[in-house]
Scaffold this active site. Structure first.
Site, mmCIF file in Angstrom:
data_model
loop_
_atom_site.group_PDB
_atom_site.id
_atom_site.type_symbol
_atom_site.label_atom_id
_atom_site.label_comp_id
_atom_site.label_asym_id
_atom_site.label_seq_id
_atom_site.Cartn_x
_atom_site.Cartn_y
_atom_site.Cartn_z
ATOM 1 N N LYS A 1 8.383 -7.530 1.001
ATOM 2 C CA LYS A 1 7.463 -8.515 1.586
ATOM 3 C C LYS A 1 6.672 -9.234 0.484
ATOM 4 C CE LYS A 1 5.422 -5.371 4.202
ATOM 5 N NZ LYS A 1 6.207 -4.176 3.820
ATOM 6 N N ARG B 1 0.068 -4.346 11.950
ATOM 7 C CA ARG B 1 0.896 -3.159 11.730
ATOM 8 C C ARG B 1 0.855 -2.210 12.905
ATOM 9 N NH1 ARG B 1 0.928 -2.941 5.819
ATOM 10 N NH2 ARG B 1 1.987 -1.106 5.073
ATOM 11 N N ARG C 1 9.185 0.970 -8.404
ATOM 12 C CA ARG C 1 8.282 -0.191 -8.469
ATOM 13 C C ARG C 1 7.187 0.006 -9.527
ATOM 14 N NH1 ARG C 1 5.338 -2.405 -3.230
ATOM 15 N NH2 ARG C 1 4.712 -0.228 -3.044
ATOM 16 N N ARG D 1 1.915 2.466 -8.336
ATOM 17 C CA ARG D 1 0.878 2.593 -7.308
ATOM 18 C C ARG D 1 0.693 4.057 -6.916
ATOM 19 N NH1 ARG D 1 1.922 -1.907 -2.699
ATOM 20 N NH2 ARG D 1 1.696 -0.070 -1.380
ATOM 21 N N ARG E 1 4.938 7.110 4.670
ATOM 22 C CA ARG E 1 4.717 5.708 5.041
ATOM 23 C C ARG E 1 5.870 5.186 5.902
ATOM 24 N NH1 ARG E 1 4.242 3.537 -0.762
ATOM 25 N NH2 ARG E 1 4.301 1.455 0.146
HETATM 26 P P1 AP5 Z 1 7.720 -5.206 -2.674
HETATM 27 O O1 AP5 Z 1 7.946 -6.686 -2.617
HETATM 28 O O2 AP5 Z 1 6.542 -4.701 -3.446
HETATM 29 O O3 AP5 Z 1 7.779 -4.573 -1.199
HETATM 30 P P2 AP5 Z 1 6.736 -4.629 -0.003
HETATM 31 O O4 AP5 Z 1 7.511 -4.815 1.247
HETATM 32 O O5 AP5 Z 1 5.661 -5.649 -0.294
HETATM 33 O O6 AP5 Z 1 6.217 -3.141 -0.101
HETATM 34 P P3 AP5 Z 1 4.766 -2.490 0.008
HETATM 35 O O7 AP5 Z 1 4.937 -1.067 -0.425
HETATM 36 O O8 AP5 Z 1 3.750 -3.294 -0.755
HETATM 37 O O9 AP5 Z 1 4.504 -2.551 1.484
HETATM 38 P P4 AP5 Z 1 3.626 -1.626 2.285
HETATM 39 O O10 AP5 Z 1 3.747 -2.321 3.563
HETATM 40 O O11 AP5 Z 1 3.941 -0.197 2.304
HETATM 41 O O12 AP5 Z 1 2.265 -1.590 1.461
HETATM 42 P P5 AP5 Z 1 0.899 -2.372 1.642
HETATM 43 O O13 AP5 Z 1 0.441 -2.714 0.284
HETATM 44 O O14 AP5 Z 1 1.001 -3.424 2.671
HETATM 45 O O15 AP5 Z 1 9.069 -4.553 -3.261
HETATM 46 C C1 AP5 Z 1 9.173 -3.159 -3.491
HETATM 47 C C2 AP5 Z 1 9.976 -2.894 -4.791
HETATM 48 O O16 AP5 Z 1 11.328 -3.310 -4.608
HETATM 49 C C3 AP5 Z 1 9.478 -3.674 -6.030
HETATM 50 O O17 AP5 Z 1 9.658 -2.858 -7.156
HETATM 51 C C4 AP5 Z 1 10.402 -4.893 -6.105
HETATM 52 O O18 AP5 Z 1 10.558 -5.363 -7.444
HETATM 53 C C5 AP5 Z 1 11.691 -4.331 -5.535
HETATM 54 N N1 AP5 Z 1 12.447 -5.310 -4.757
HETATM 55 C C6 AP5 Z 1 11.954 -6.209 -3.844
HETATM 56 N N2 AP5 Z 1 12.944 -6.904 -3.298
HETATM 57 C C7 AP5 Z 1 14.103 -6.424 -3.844
HETATM 58 C C8 AP5 Z 1 15.495 -6.724 -3.682
HETATM 59 N N3 AP5 Z 1 15.871 -7.688 -2.816
HETATM 60 N N4 AP5 Z 1 16.406 -6.009 -4.396
HETATM 61 C C9 AP5 Z 1 16.018 -5.042 -5.261
HETATM 62 N N5 AP5 Z 1 14.724 -4.717 -5.476
HETATM 63 C C10 AP5 Z 1 13.784 -5.400 -4.770
HETATM 64 O O19 AP5 Z 1 -0.022 -1.214 2.272
HETATM 65 C C11 AP5 Z 1 -0.464 -0.113 1.541
HETATM 66 C C12 AP5 Z 1 -1.369 0.760 2.402
HETATM 67 O O20 AP5 Z 1 -2.536 0.013 2.822
HETATM 68 C C13 AP5 Z 1 -0.754 1.250 3.725
HETATM 69 O O21 AP5 Z 1 0.017 2.432 3.543
HETATM 70 C C14 AP5 Z 1 -2.022 1.493 4.574
HETATM 71 O O22 AP5 Z 1 -2.677 2.698 4.214
HETATM 72 C C15 AP5 Z 1 -2.925 0.344 4.157
HETATM 73 N N6 AP5 Z 1 -2.730 -0.850 5.019
HETATM 74 C C16 AP5 Z 1 -2.253 -2.068 4.629
HETATM 75 N N7 AP5 Z 1 -2.221 -2.906 5.682
HETATM 76 C C17 AP5 Z 1 -2.669 -2.209 6.751
HETATM 77 C C18 AP5 Z 1 -2.840 -2.529 8.124
HETATM 78 N N8 AP5 Z 1 -2.537 -3.747 8.607
HETATM 79 N N9 AP5 Z 1 -3.301 -1.561 8.960
HETATM 80 C C19 AP5 Z 1 -3.643 -0.346 8.491
HETATM 81 N N10 AP5 Z 1 -3.481 0.033 7.204
HETATM 82 C C20 AP5 Z 1 -3.017 -0.897 6.348
#
Ligand code: AP5
Ligand code: ZN
Length: 215
Positions: free
Chosen positions: A13, A88, A127, A160, A171
């Site tokens: 994402k 979410r 990552r 992270r 997760r």
């Molecule tokens: P990346 O682009 O970083 O993936 P992402 O989908 O953004 O993953 P996140 O881990 O950031 O999502 P998340 O939803 O768990 O975390 P968030 O920060 O929102 O890509 C991942 C890796 O793959 C990278 O190394 C990249 O280089 C590689 N990659 C990408 N595309 C690729 C491809 N096509 N091929 C190969 N490699 C690739 O949330 C964190 C925490 O915050 C949650 O656990 C929760 O505690 C809290 N939180 C956040 N939002 C909420 C909410 N709305 N409600 C409640 N809690 C929340």
């Protein structure tokens, strides 16, 4: 353009968001980035959110909804936005619908980045993110030119706290249980678009564009 990027942790994402916001000149609203910024600054919200985030659980709906209501009312969101990591849960999705209807606007599309759990684990274990500018890398799939150093700003690349394999699996479980019901929720509203997100980043970007790209 008002878009949501939906998908499991590690679906890409954040990676895809970078090109979408450039293309449509809209702000990138990532709840994960916003929460990590609160943690870094030691705000009341950050202190409260940290233990949930580190253990892979969701931060309570009330805190997230209040944070996003504030953000979505800011002036720069008037020209549209890309939501990443929000909503979410069903209560978050319902609160978003209610807010948008009060603001007199609606969503254009919800893009689901489709990947299997095995791919997610591989992506998240490798990552690395820039401590200073937040740029996203992967040790094998998208390495920086100099190991451990950001290509864009020279900042240090770090792992992270929630990218440990046990937390990643937690997760994923939370995603399947609490977030995946949103797929049916947005299918019912006829705004869901599925994108195969298993290929390389450029291929995923092309799939996104083919789907209207969110447009
Ligand atoms: P990346 O682009 O970083 O993936 P992402 O989908 O953004 O993953 P996140 O881990 O950031 O999502 P998340 O939803 O768990 O975390 P968030 O920060 O929102 O890509 C991942 C890796 O793959 C990278 O190394 C990249 O280089 C590689 N990659 C990408 N595309 C690729 C491809 N096509 N091929 C190969 N490699 C690739 O949330 C964190 C925490 O915050 C949650 O656990 C929760 O505690 C809290 N939180 C956040 N939002 C909420 C909410 N709305 N409600 C409640 N809690 C929340
Ligand atoms: Zn950087």
């Amino acid at each position: 353009m008002r878009l949501i990027l939906l998908g499991p942790p590690g679906a890409g994402k954040g990676t895809q968001a970078a090109s979408v916001i450039e293309r449509f000149t809209i702000p990138h609203l990532s709840t994960g980035d916003m929460l990590r910024d609160h943690v870094k600054r030691g705000t009341v919200l950050g202190v409260e959110a940290k233990s949930f985030m580190d253990s892979g659980k969701l931060v309570p709906d009330g805190l997230i909804i209040a944070m996003m209501e504030d953000r979505l009312r800011q002036e720069d969101c008037g020209r549209g936005f890309l939501l990443d990591g929000f909503p979410r849960t069903l209560p978050q999705a319902e609160a978003l619908d209610a807010l948008l209807s009060r603001l007199g606007v609606s969503l254009d599309a919800v893009v689901l980045l489709d990947v299997t759990d095995g791919v997610v684990v591989e992506r998240l274990c490798g990552r690395r993110v820039c401590k200073d500018c937040g740029a996203i890398y992967h040790v094998s799939f998208h390495p920086s030119r100099v190991s451990g150093i950001c290509d864009l700003c020279g900042g240090e690349l770090v792992q992270r706290d929630d990218d440990r394999e046990d937390v990643i699996r937690k997760r994923l479980g939370v995603y399947h249980e609490q977030t995946s019901p949103l797929v049916a929720y947005y299918e019912k509203q006829d705004i869901l678009r599925r994108v195969n997100a298993e290929g390389a980043p450029d291929a995923v970007c092309r799939n996104l564009e083919k789907q209207g790209g969110a447009a």
